[in-house]
Design a protein around this motif. Structure first.
Motif: not given
Ligand SMILES: Nc1ncnc2c1ncn2[C@@H]1O[C@H](COP(=O)(O)OP(=O)(O)O)[C@@H](O)[C@H]1O
Ligand SMILES: [Mg+2]
Length: 271
Positions: A103-105, A160-162, A167-169, A186-189
């Motif tokens: 998800f997004q979060d 990194m959290r995403q 990885a969890r999925a 996330l920011d564009a870069i």
């Protein structure tokens, strides 16, 4: 005889990982019924990278949740791996075991180390501790966060959290990965970097991916096919094949053919 007909005969025809057959969704609310998704037909082939693109509120999340078995269609059928997801109001949970969702979060547990977050689905499936942690380490390498196994989510950047959520999925090796605006926060870069990383992970793991986004360049960069949805009630407006070879690099964004597809999708979305 056509190539498709020949391959159907010898059993090498591409298999549908997911199929919607007149699948529709209506929500009943206090203000009356809301038609979120009009009767919709489309199929995602095994190993394909499909992107659902459309304006906010057009039913993208609803469609993904229907594929994931989290919403029951109010009309038509949803098939996963050739199996009908619902019979009556009963869900086929075996078909679901083959899907991972992002998800997004990232939804990581703040009190668990990254490796324990990643391995949680394996723990719930009864895998032993050592095997679980070996798998978590391997997944950290795959998604590019090796060395952060024993950190807490707050010690990692958003990107990194995403990666940890991806990885969890992937932990239980589902054939299908469903992603709902995974890089929207996330920011564009960082987002560009994550698109490259996701492509690499997909090329390494051969998953079937359905990703939802409202970013047109992100859709074109990632997709084998872009499924363009119209405003509510969502319906498929067009399906666009994206021909670029892989692995695609960030500078593809400057390619004239890339920009032509982006412009085309943008004008379709505006009208
Ligand atoms: N559980 C629900 N109950 C009532 N309405 C809903 C529910 N989920 C979504 N909707 C409505 O369905 C429409 C499509 O929503 P959604 O699938 O979230 O769109 P998107 O992901 O494309 O932004 C919206 O109008 C939304 O308000
Ligand atoms: Mg949504």
């Amino acid at each position: 005889m056509s190539q498709a007909a020949l391959s159907a005969l010898d059993g090498t025809a591409p298999v549908n990982a997911i199929a919607l057959r007149d699948a529709a969704k209506q929500f009943n609310t206090v203000e009356g019924p809301i038609q979120a998704l009009a009767p919709t037909n489309f199929a995602v082939r095994e190993g394909e990278f499909a992107v659902l693109l459309g304006p906010s509120g057009c039913g993208k999340t609803t469609m993904l949740r229907m594929i994931a078995g989290l919403e029951e269609p109010t009309g038509g059928l949803v098939e996963v791996g050739g199996r009908n997801l619902w019979s009556g109001h009963t869900r086929d949970n075996q078909a679901l075991a083959n899907m991972g969702m992002v998800f997004q979060d990232p939804n990581l547990f703040p009190w668990l180390w990254i490796e324990d977050n990643i391995a949680l689905p394996l723990k719930l499936r009864g895998m032993g501790k050592q095997e679980r942690h070996e798998r978590a380490r391997e997944l950290c390498r795959l998604v590019g966060i090796a060395g952060f196994e024993k950190r807490y989510p707050r010690e990692l950047s958003g990107g990194m959290r995403q990666r940890a959520a991806i990885a969890r999925a992937l932990s239980y090796d589902p054939a299908i990965l469903l992603m709902d605006e995974p890089f929207g926060a996330l920011d564009a870069i960082t987002r560009d970097a994550m698109n490259i990383e996701l492509q690499r992970i997909w090329l390494e793991t051969h998953k079937t991916v359905v990703l939802v986004t409202h970013s047109i360049p992100e859709a074109v960069f990632l997709a084998d096919r872009v499924i363009l949805l119209s405003a509510r009630p969502g319906r498929i407006q067009e399906i666009v094949d994206v021909p670029f070879a892989r692995p695609r690099q960030v500078d593809l964004h400057g390619d004239i053919e890339f920009q032509t597809i982006v412009h085309h999708l943008r004008s379709r979305l505006q009208h």
